[in-house]
Write a protein that holds these residues in place. Structure first.
Motif, PDB file in Angstrom:
ATOM      1  N   ILE A 667       0.859  -1.196   0.000  1.00 55.39           N
ATOM      2  CA  ILE A 667       0.000   0.000   0.000  1.00 55.39           C
ATOM      3  C   ILE A 667       0.891   1.239   0.000  1.00 55.39           C
ATOM      4  CG2 ILE A 667      -1.780   1.299   1.199  1.00 55.39           C
ATOM      5  CD1 ILE A 667      -2.884  -1.275   2.227  1.00 55.39           C
ATOM      6  N   ASP A 668       0.765   1.957  -1.112  1.00 59.00           N
ATOM      7  CA  ASP A 668       1.609   3.124  -1.346  1.00 59.00           C
ATOM      8  C   ASP A 668       1.019   4.353  -0.657  1.00 59.00           C
ATOM      9  OD1 ASP A 668       3.680   4.548  -2.416  1.00 59.00           O
ATOM     10  OD2 ASP A 668       3.186   4.123  -4.523  1.00 59.00           O
ATOM     11  N   ASP A 669       1.851   5.321  -0.436  1.00 65.12           N
ATOM     12  CA  ASP A 669       1.421   6.613   0.144  1.00 65.12           C
ATOM     13  C   ASP A 669       0.550   6.406   1.374  1.00 65.12           C
ATOM     14  OD1 ASP A 669       2.684   7.528  -2.063  1.00 65.12           O
ATOM     15  OD2 ASP A 669       0.898   8.237  -3.108  1.00 65.12           O
ATOM     16  N   PHE A 670       0.967   5.436   2.189  1.00 63.81           N
ATOM     17  CA  PHE A 670       0.144   5.123   3.349  1.00 63.81           C
ATOM     18  C   PHE A 670       0.139   6.298   4.327  1.00 63.81           C
ATOM     19  CE2 PHE A 670      -1.052   3.214   7.347  1.00 63.81           C
ATOM     20  CZ  PHE A 670      -2.136   2.436   6.958  1.00 63.81           C
ATOM     21  N   ALA A 724       9.815   3.012   4.232  1.00 67.24           N
ATOM     22  CA  ALA A 724       9.729   4.474   4.299  1.00 67.24           C
ATOM     23  C   ALA A 724      10.300   5.019   3.001  1.00 67.24           C
ATOM     24  CB  ALA A 724      10.517   4.995   5.488  1.00 67.24           C
ATOM     25  N   GLU A 725       9.508   5.869   2.350  1.00 67.31           N
ATOM     26  CA  GLU A 725      10.012   6.446   1.095  1.00 67.31           C
ATOM     27  C   GLU A 725      10.355   7.913   1.327  1.00 67.31           C
ATOM     28  OE1 GLU A 725       6.938   6.095  -1.892  1.00 67.31           O
ATOM     29  OE2 GLU A 725       5.665   7.560  -0.887  1.00 67.31           O
ATOM     30  N   GLY A 726      11.123   8.455   0.400  1.00 69.30           N
ATOM     31  CA  GLY A 726      11.503   9.873   0.536  1.00 69.30           C
ATOM     32  C   GLY A 726      12.604  10.094   1.566  1.00 69.30           C
TER      33      GLY A 726
HETATM   34 CA    CA Z   1       4.840   6.727  -2.731  1.00 72.36          CA
END
Ligand code: CA
Ligand code: C2E
Ligand code: CA
Length: 781
Positions: A667-670, A724-726
Motif C-alpha cells: 500500500i503506497d502513500d500510506f 519508508a520512502e523519501g
Molecule cells: Ca509513494
C-alpha cells in the motif's frame, strides 16, 4: 349580453315572471273593472227604470189632478149637463193649458168625443181607447198609453159626476222627443219610445237620441245593441204596443273605468320596466362575480397566482370566492413545493444541479455585465464510497447531510451557493470572488471537513478534493467552466492536494493536452518511455532485494517529462492501460533479465486506481509472468491507499485475485488515505509504504513522526513489512532504523536509475556496505 349567458337567462326568467304576474294582475283587475262597470250600468238602468216609472207616475198624477179639477168644477159639470159645448171647451182648454196637456177631451157615456180642445181628434168621433173608459167607469180613474194616429200619448180619464157619471174627462201628454230628453237628462240614459208596426217592424215614436242613432235603432233586428246596456219596458197601453228602450252606452259607462284602466296599464308597464331593470341588475350582480371568478380561474390556469380574488360578499358567491382563494393558496403552495423539489436536493436540502446551473448562468451574465470575477468550485468527497459500502447507506446519507451542513456554514456570503450535484459531488458558486478569495473559501471548506464527524457513535473520516475555476480567466461559458472545475477537481484528487486550480495543461481538450496525448501514444509506440528503478534498502542488513519501477518519458523536444505530469492525464483518458501494460511488461522482463544475470531483485510496479477496478488486471499479470518466466513472488504491486479507498470493495476483490496469483501487494502513500484498521485487515497486503511527506517532515513536525512511528508499529502488528520512502538524509535513515522500519527508499540512498546504472550502483553499494559492515557490524549481528 349573449342570449345564452346566465345573465340573460336570469333576466329573461325574471322579466317573463314579472310580465306574467303583471298581466295576470292586469287581467284580473280589468275584469273586475268591466264587471263593475257592467254592474254599474245595470244598477243605473235599474235606478233609471224606477225614476222612469216615477216620472210617468208623476205625469199621470199631474194629469189626473188637472182632469179631476175640471171634472169637479161646478160650472163645467153644469156645462156638460146642459151641453154647453162652448163653456166645456173653454174650461178644458184652460185646465189643459195650465199643465200643458196635449190631449184634453170630454168623452160621453157612449164613448164618443164631446169635446177635444187638444185638436187631436174631432167631435163625434169614437174615443179610441174603450178599455180606458171601462176602467174609469169601474175604478173611478184610469190611465194608459195609446196611439192616436202616428203619435203616442200618456192618457188619464176621470168621471164627470152629477152625481153619477155623465161623461169622462181625458187628459194626456204627448209622448215626444221633449219627454224623452227630459227623462234622459233625469236618468242619464238614452230613452226611446218604440212601437211595433203592423209589419212587425219597430218604429221610433220619440227618442233622446240624435237622428243618426235613431235611424240605426230602427234598423237593428234586436233592440239590445252591442256596446250598450239596455232595458226594455213595456208601457201599459191600449191598442198598439208601446215600449220604452233605456240604453246606457257602455263606453260612456266605462269612461271612468277606462281612465282607471289606462292608469292600471301605465302602472303595469312601469312595473314591467322596473322589473326588467331590476332583473338585469340582479342578473348582473349575480353574474358579475361569476365573470370575475371565471377570469380568476383562467388566470390561475395560466399560472398567475399573484393576487387573490376580491369578492366581499357574505353569500354563496362570497363562499365560492373564498374557496377559490383557498384553492389558489393550495395550488401555489404545492407549485412552490414542486419547484422546490425540482430545484432542491431532497437528502441535504441543498440546491440541486438544475438550480446550480441556473444560478451559475445568471451569475455569469451578471459578472459579464458588471465586469467582475466569479469562481466555481467542484468538490468530491474522498472515501465516500468506502463509508457507504462499509457502514451502510443510512450512515452515508447522514454523512452527506453533515457535509452539506458544514459546507453551508463554511460559506460566508448569502449570495454564495453550495449545491449537491449528485452522489458525493458538490459544487460551490462564489459570484463575486476572485482566485485568492476562492482559495480561502476552499481552505475553509476543507478545514470544516477535517473536524471529525460522529454519526451514530461512529467516527467517520472523510476528505475532499476541490477543483477551482474562475471567470473569465478559465472560460466564459457555463459548461466550459463546469468541465474545467471537474478537471481541476480530478487533479486535486489525484495529487492529494485538497484543492487544485484549473490549469490548461490539465485539460484533455486543451491544445497542449491534445498534442500531449498523441505524443504519449507515440511515446509507447516509439519506445520513448523507459523504466527507472529505485532500490529499497533493508535497514537491518543493508542489503538491496527490492526495487521500484518508475516510468520515465524522454521526450524528443520537451526533454524529461515527470510521471506526475502525464500519469494523471493518462488515467483520465484511459490511456493508462496501455502504459501500465507496457510498464508491467518491461518491469517483469527486466526482473527476468536480472535473474538470468544472477541479480535477485524483486520488482515493484505502480498500479493506478483506474486499473484496480479493472477486473482483467490479474489475467494481464498472469500472462506477463508466464511470458517472461518470472515467479509471482518476485513481483510486487503498489497501490496508493486513496486508490483503494475510492472503491474499497472492488479494490479488495481485485487485490484478492492478484494475491491469489502469488503476487505481493504494497500500500503506497500510506497515511494519506485514511484507511481504517478494520478494513486494512481485510486486505491481503504484504507491505506498507509510509508516504514520503511524513518521512520528510519527521524532523519538523511531531505529528509526522508520530504517524511514521505508529505506521511502523501498526504494520509490524499486522505482520507487514514497512517501507519508508523519501529518505533524503542520513539522519532520517538513522531515525527510521531506530524506529525499526524495515526498508528505506530515497534520494539519499539512490535516485531512480536506468537498469545499467542501477547494476553499477548495486556493485558499489555492495562493496561499500560490506566494507562498512566489516568495519562496524550491527549490534544485533
Ligand atoms: Ca509513494
Ligand atoms: P510514487 O509511487 O510514490 O513514487 C515515488 C516517487 O517519489 C517517485 O517519483 C520517486 O522519484 C520519488 N522519490 C523517491 N525518493 C525520493 C526522495 O528521497 N525525495 C523525493 N522528494 N522524492 C523521492 P516519480 O518517479 O516522479 O513518480 C511520481 C509518481 O508517479 C509515483 O509516486 C507514482 O505514483 C507515479 N508513477 C511513477 N511511475 C509509474 C508507473 O509506472 N505506473 C503508474 N501507474 N504510476 C507511476
Ligand atoms: Ca510507488
Amino acid at each position: 349580453m349573449r342570449l345564452h349567458s346566465l345573465r340573460a337567462r336570469i333576466a329573461l326568467v325574471f322579466v317573463v315572471l314579472m310580465l306574467v304576474a303583471q298581466a295576470a294582475a292586469f287581467l284580473v283587475i280589468n275584469s273586475v273593472i268591466l264587471k263593475n262597470a257592467n254592474r254599474n250600468a245595470e244598477e243605473q238602468l235599474a235606478v233609471a227604470e224606477r225614476v222612469f216609472a216615477q216620472v210617468l207616475r208623476g205625469n199621470s198624477e199631474q194629469l189626473t189632478q188637472a182632469a179631476s179639477v175640471v171634472a169637479l168644477d161646478f160650472g163645467f159639470r153644469e156645462a156638460v149637463a146642459t151641453h154647453d159645448s162652448k163653456t166645456v171647451a173653454s174650461a178644458l182648454q184652460n185646465h189643459g193649458d195650465r199643465i200643458h196637456a196635449d190631449v184634453v177631451m170630454l168623452v160621453d157615456l157612449d164613448g164618443k168625443l164631446i169635446a177635444d180642445s187638444g185638436g187631436v181628434g174631432h167631435e163625434g168621433m169614437a174615443f179610441p181607447f174603450p178599455k180606458l173608459i171601462r176602467t174609469v167607469a169601474k175604478k173611478g180613474d184610469a190611465s194608459s198609453f195609446g196611439m192616436i194616429g202616428p203619435r203616442a200619448y200618456q192618457l188619464v180619464a176621470v168621471p164627470v159626476k152629477a152625481p153619477i157619471a155623465i161623461a169622462w174627462v181625458v187628459m194626456g201628454f204627448a209622448v215626444d222627443d221633449a219627454l224623452a230628453r227630459d227623462l234622459s237628462s233625469l236618468t242619464s240614459l238614452d230613452v226611446s219610445f218604440l212601437t211595433a208596426g203592423d209589419d212587425g217592424k219597430w218604429g221610433v215614436l220619440a227618442s233622446s237620441l240624435a237622428d243618426g242613432a235613431r235611424d240605426a235603432l230602427t234598423n237593428q233586428a234586436q233592440l239590445s245593441a252591442d256596446g250598450y246596456a239596455t232595458r226594455i219596458m213595456r208601457l201599459h197601453s191600449e191598442g198598439r204596443t208601446i215600449e220604452v228602450l233605456l240604453e246606457r252606452s257602455l263606453n260612456e259607462a266605462l269612461a271612468p273605468f277606462h281612465r282607471l284602466q289606462s292608469t292600471l296599464l301605465l302602472i303595469t308597464l312601469l312595473g314591467v320596466l322596473i322589473s326588467i331593470v331590476g332583473s338585469v341588475l340582479t342578473a348582473r350582480s349575480v353574474t358579475r362575480p361569476i365573470a370575475a371568478l371565471t377570469q380568476f380561474s383562467k388566470r390561475i390556469g395560466q399560472g398567475d397566482y399573484a393576487a387573490p380574488i376580491e369578492i366581499r360578499q357574505n353569500d354563496e358567491i362570497g363562499e365560492l370566492a373564498r374557496a377559490f382563494n383557498q384553492m389558489r393558496d393550495g395550488i401555489s403552495e404545492r407549485e412552490k413545493r414542486i419547484t422546490e423539489l425540482a430545484y432542491m436536493d431532497r437528502l441535504t436540502g441543498l440546491p440541486n444541479r438544475a438550480l446550480f446551473n441556473d444560478r451559475l448562468q445568471q451569475a455569469i451574465a451578471a459578472a459579464m455585465r458588471e465586469n467582475r470575477p466569479l469562481s466555481v468550485m467542484m468538490m468530491d468527497l474522498d472515501r465516500f464510497k468506502y463509508v457507504n459500502d462499509t457502514l451502510g447507506h443510512p450512515i452515508g446519507d447522514m454523512l452527506l447531510c453533515e457535509v452539506a451542513k458544514r459546507l453551508r456554514a463554511a460559506l460566508q456570503r448569502k449570495s454564495d451557493t453550495v449545491a449537491r450535484l449528485g452522489g458525493d459531488e458538490f459544487a460551490v458558486l462564489l459570484p463575486a470572488n476572485d482566485l485568492p478569495s476562492a482559495r480561502r473559501v476552499a481552505t475553509r471548506m476543507l478545514r470544516a471537513l477535517e473536524e471529525p464527524i460522529m454519526i451514530e457513535g461512529q467516527l467517520v473520516d472523510v476528505g475532499a478534493s476541490i477543483g477551482i475555476v474562475t471567470f473569465p480567466q478559465n472560460g466564459t461559458d457555463m459548461n466550459v467552466l463546469l468541465r474545467r472545475a471537474d478537471i481541476a477537481m480530478y487533479v486535486a484528487k489525484r495529487s492529494n492536494l485538497g484543492f487544485a486550480l484549473y490549469d490548461e495543461r490539465h485539460d484533455e481538450h486543451s491544445a497542449e493536452r491534445l498534442s500531449l496525448m498523441s505524443e504519449l501514444r507515440q511515446a509507447v509506440e516509439h519506445d520513448q518511455l523507459t523504466l527507472y528503478y529505485q532500490p529499497k534498502v533493508d535497514l537491518a542488513t543493508h542489503r538491496v532485494k527490492y526495487v521500484e519501477a518508475l516510468v520515465r518519458w524522454e521526450h524528443p523536444t520537451r526533454g524529461f517529462v515527470a510521471p506526475d505530469q502525464f500519469i494523471p492525464f493518462a488515467e483520465q483518458t484511459g490511456y493508462i492501460k496501455t502504459i501500465s501494460r507496457w510498464v508491467a511488461d518491461k518491469a517483469i522482463g527486466q526482473c527476468a533479465a536480472w535473474r538470468r544475470q544472477g541479480i535477485e531483485l524483486a520488482v515493484s510496479v505502480n498500479v493506478s486506481a483506474r486499473e484496480l477496478i479493472q477486473s482483467t488486471l490479474p489475467e494481464i499479470f498472469q500472462g506477463l509472468l508466464d511470458k517472461h518466466g518470472v515467479a509471482p513472488e518476485w513481483i510486487w504491486i503498489e497501490i496508493t491507499e486513496s486508490a483503494i479507498m475510492d472503491d474499497p470493495n472492488h479494490a479488495i476483490e481485485t487485490l484478492d485475485r492478484l494475491h491469489a496469483l502469488g503476487i505481493r501487494l504494497s500500500i503506497d502513500d500510506f497515511g494519506t488515505g485514511y484507511s481504517s484498521l478494520s478494513y486494512l485487515k481485510r486486505m491481503p497486503v504484504d507491505e506498507l509504504k509510509i508516504d514520503k511527506s511524513f518521512v520528510m517532515g519527521m524532523f519538523q513536525h511531531k505529528d509526522d513522526e508520530t504517524i511514521v512511528r505508529s505506521t511502523i508499529d501498526l504494520g509490524h502488528n499486522m505482520g507487514l513489512k514497512v517501507v519508508a520512502e523519501g529518505v533524503e538524509t542520513e539522519e532520517m535513515l538513522e531515525r527510521l532504523r531506530a524506529l525499526r522500519c524495515d526498508l528505506a527508499q530515497g534520494f539519499h540512498l539512490s535516485r531512480p536509475l536506468p537498469p545499467a546504472k542501477l547494476e553499477a550502483w548495486l556493485d558499489v553499494w555492495q562493496t561499500t556496505t560490506q566494507t562498512a559492515l566489516l568495519a562496524a557490524p550491527p549490534e544485533e549481528a
